[in-house]
Design a protein around this motif. Sequence first.
Motif, PDB file in Angstrom:
ATOM      1  N   THR A   1       0.839  -1.202   0.000  1.00  0.00           N
ATOM      2  CA  THR A   1       0.000   0.000   0.000  1.00  0.00           C
ATOM      3  C   THR A   1       0.869   1.246   0.000  1.00  0.00           C
ATOM      4  O   THR A   1       1.908   1.286   0.665  1.00  0.00           O
ATOM      5  N   GLU A   2       0.450   2.255  -0.732  1.00  0.00           N
ATOM      6  CA  GLU A   2       1.059   3.581  -0.627  1.00  0.00           C
ATOM      7  C   GLU A   2       0.173   4.461   0.230  1.00  0.00           C
ATOM      8  O   GLU A   2      -1.062   4.429   0.095  1.00  0.00           O
ATOM      9  N   PRO A   3       0.747   5.264   1.118  1.00  0.00           N
ATOM     10  CA  PRO A   3      -0.067   6.199   1.906  1.00  0.00           C
ATOM     11  C   PRO A   3      -0.637   7.301   1.033  1.00  0.00           C
ATOM     12  O   PRO A   3      -0.331   7.401  -0.165  1.00  0.00           O
ATOM     13  N   ALA A   4      -1.476   8.129   1.612  1.00  0.00           N
ATOM     14  CA  ALA A   4      -2.158   9.184   0.872  1.00  0.00           C
ATOM     15  C   ALA A   4      -1.164  10.097   0.153  1.00  0.00           C
ATOM     16  O   ALA A   4      -0.141  10.499   0.720  1.00  0.00           O
ATOM     17  N   HIS A   5      -1.487  10.420  -1.099  1.00  0.00           N
ATOM     18  CA  HIS A   5      -0.680  11.334  -1.915  1.00  0.00           C
ATOM     19  C   HIS A   5      -1.509  11.704  -3.137  1.00  0.00           C
ATOM     20  O   HIS A   5      -2.524  11.074  -3.443  1.00  0.00           O
ATOM     21  N   PHE A   6      -1.093  12.744  -3.824  1.00  0.00           N
ATOM     22  CA  PHE A   6      -1.691  13.059  -5.120  1.00  0.00           C
ATOM     23  C   PHE A   6      -1.033  12.138  -6.147  1.00  0.00           C
ATOM     24  O   PHE A   6       0.182  12.137  -6.307  1.00  0.00           O
ATOM     25  N   TRP A   7      -1.851  11.369  -6.837  1.00  0.00           N
ATOM     26  CA  TRP A   7      -1.338  10.330  -7.711  1.00  0.00           C
ATOM     27  C   TRP A   7      -0.598  10.909  -8.915  1.00  0.00           C
ATOM     28  O   TRP A   7      -1.057  11.884  -9.533  1.00  0.00           O
ATOM     29  N   GLU A   8       0.501  10.259  -9.279  1.00  0.00           N
ATOM     30  CA  GLU A   8       1.278  10.711 -10.441  1.00  0.00           C
ATOM     31  C   GLU A   8       0.478  10.553 -11.736  1.00  0.00           C
ATOM     32  O   GLU A   8       0.526  11.415 -12.617  1.00  0.00           O
ATOM     33  N   ASP A   9      -0.267   9.449 -11.866  1.00  0.00           N
ATOM     34  CA  ASP A   9      -1.015   9.196 -13.095  1.00  0.00           C
ATOM     35  C   ASP A   9      -2.387   9.857 -13.102  1.00  0.00           C
ATOM     36  O   ASP A   9      -3.020   9.955 -14.161  1.00  0.00           O
ATOM     37  N   GLU A  10      -2.858  10.285 -11.946  1.00  0.00           N
ATOM     38  CA  GLU A  10      -4.130  11.014 -11.821  1.00  0.00           C
ATOM     39  C   GLU A  10      -3.913  12.133 -10.812  1.00  0.00           C
ATOM     40  O   GLU A  10      -4.329  12.046  -9.659  1.00  0.00           O
ATOM     41  N   PRO A  11      -3.243  13.221 -11.207  1.00  0.00           N
ATOM     42  CA  PRO A  11      -2.830  14.249 -10.237  1.00  0.00           C
ATOM     43  C   PRO A  11      -3.976  14.976  -9.554  1.00  0.00           C
ATOM     44  O   PRO A  11      -3.748  15.677  -8.568  1.00  0.00           O
ATOM     45  N   GLY A  12      -5.202  14.792 -10.035  1.00  0.00           N
ATOM     46  CA  GLY A  12      -6.343  15.403  -9.362  1.00  0.00           C
ATOM     47  C   GLY A  12      -6.873  14.582  -8.207  1.00  0.00           C
ATOM     48  O   GLY A  12      -7.767  15.036  -7.492  1.00  0.00           O
ATOM     49  N   ILE A  13      -6.344  13.376  -7.986  1.00  0.00           N
ATOM     50  CA  ILE A  13      -6.837  12.475  -6.936  1.00  0.00           C
ATOM     51  C   ILE A  13      -5.884  12.477  -5.755  1.00  0.00           C
ATOM     52  O   ILE A  13      -4.676  12.257  -5.913  1.00  0.00           O
ATOM     53  N   LEU A  14      -6.441  12.694  -4.563  1.00  0.00           N
ATOM     54  CA  LEU A  14      -5.712  12.546  -3.306  1.00  0.00           C
ATOM     55  C   LEU A  14      -6.261  11.323  -2.593  1.00  0.00           C
ATOM     56  O   LEU A  14      -7.433  11.285  -2.211  1.00  0.00           O
ATOM     57  N   ALA A  15      -5.417  10.312  -2.412  1.00  0.00           N
ATOM     58  CA  ALA A  15      -5.858   9.064  -1.781  1.00  0.00           C
ATOM     59  C   ALA A  15      -4.652   8.196  -1.503  1.00  0.00           C
ATOM     60  O   ALA A  15      -3.585   8.372  -2.102  1.00  0.00           O
ATOM     61  N   GLY A  16      -4.816   7.228  -0.601  1.00  0.00           N
ATOM     62  CA  GLY A  16      -3.864   6.143  -0.511  1.00  0.00           C
ATOM     63  C   GLY A  16      -4.073   5.235  -1.715  1.00  0.00           C
ATOM     64  O   GLY A  16      -4.999   5.422  -2.508  1.00  0.00           O
ATOM     65  N   ARG A  17      -3.186   4.228  -1.851  1.00  0.00           N
ATOM     66  CA  ARG A  17      -3.322   3.365  -3.033  1.00  0.00           C
ATOM     67  C   ARG A  17      -2.936   1.928  -2.718  1.00  0.00           C
ATOM     68  O   ARG A  17      -1.906   1.668  -2.082  1.00  0.00           O
ATOM     69  N   ASP A  18      -3.806   1.027  -3.159  1.00  0.00           N
ATOM     70  CA  ASP A  18      -3.536  -0.405  -3.095  1.00  0.00           C
ATOM     71  C   ASP A  18      -2.634  -0.752  -4.277  1.00  0.00           C
ATOM     72  O   ASP A  18      -3.042  -0.607  -5.435  1.00  0.00           O
ATOM     73  N   LEU A  19      -1.426  -1.221  -3.994  1.00  0.00           N
ATOM     74  CA  LEU A  19      -0.467  -1.448  -5.062  1.00  0.00           C
ATOM     75  C   LEU A  19      -0.671  -2.781  -5.779  1.00  0.00           C
ATOM     76  O   LEU A  19      -0.006  -3.032  -6.792  1.00  0.00           O
ATOM     77  N   LEU A  20      -1.577  -3.621  -5.302  1.00  0.00           N
ATOM     78  CA  LEU A  20      -1.904  -4.844  -6.030  1.00  0.00           C
ATOM     79  C   LEU A  20      -2.836  -4.569  -7.199  1.00  0.00           C
ATOM     80  O   LEU A  20      -2.636  -5.063  -8.306  1.00  0.00           O
ATOM     81  N   GLU A  21      -3.876  -3.775  -6.946  1.00  0.00           N
ATOM     82  CA  GLU A  21      -4.897  -3.537  -7.966  1.00  0.00           C
ATOM     83  C   GLU A  21      -4.943  -2.083  -8.428  1.00  0.00           C
ATOM     84  O   GLU A  21      -5.702  -1.742  -9.341  1.00  0.00           O
ATOM     85  N   MET A  22      -4.164  -1.207  -7.760  1.00  0.00           N
ATOM     86  CA  MET A  22      -4.035   0.205  -8.124  1.00  0.00           C
ATOM     87  C   MET A  22      -5.320   1.012  -7.918  1.00  0.00           C
ATOM     88  O   MET A  22      -5.515   2.058  -8.536  1.00  0.00           O
TER      89      MET A  22
END
Length: 255
Positions: free
Chosen positions: A30-51
């Motif tokens: 898991t990645e902690p909350a951040h503005f996503w590189e591929d979707e810079p308008g989204i602020l969220a954590g991220r499940d790195l298995l399913e993205m």
Amino acid sequence: MCLIHLHFKNHPMYQLIIAANRDEVYDRPTEPAHFWEDEPGILAGRDLLEMGTWMGVSKNGRFAAITNFRDPSLPKKPRSRGEIVRNFLKSSVHPKEFIDELAKEKDSYGGFNVIVGDPEQLFHYNNILDEKNEIKPGTHSISNHTLNTPWPKVVKGKARFADYIQRNLGKLDIEKLFEIMMDREIAPDEQLPDTGVGLEMERKLSPAFIQLPHYGTRCSTVLLIDHEQNVTFVERTFNSGNLKFEKRFHFKIEE
């Protein structure tokens, strides 16, 4: 997420107040909350298995969060529930229309509850019960059954959450909201639901904050959106019940 408390409107300072816990196996990357590189308008954590993600907010004010529906007899499904939150946050579809379209694909996912919307409108959908709700102003809670199901952690946490908000009509103390989500008290047996996991596991899953050997609360999040469109997003990450770090974000919703 496995527990979400929300207060919608009916507050002089905030349009939306969220306090939530995500419960997951500890070794799921898991990645902690951040503005996503591929979707810079989204602020969220991220499940790195399913993205996908369990909860997030966009720069234009869209919000979504999901919990699993607890029933071990349900078959596994191919699609990741985290993609539902991701897809809503990156889209411009009206929340009700998004729910209506999602309902057509309800059998592609394992059991879930999802909340989608913005500071003006919120909607809930449960794919097992095929239940749709427009969320009314006030305080609501959801765990792993459906909206406002009276499980112990829902009843107790919702009451504490509502009481704190109703007694504090100005700026809220984020620390107080996190304290509500840190409750580790096991509920009495007579209050426990029967979801098919056995009495001992029902006990262990009954607190707001869960700590088991290989599974538990991985993060707690507080989200505040005020009437001036200012967003405060605070996420605390835990490892086996111990606080690892905190991330804070502040921004104004883009018109």
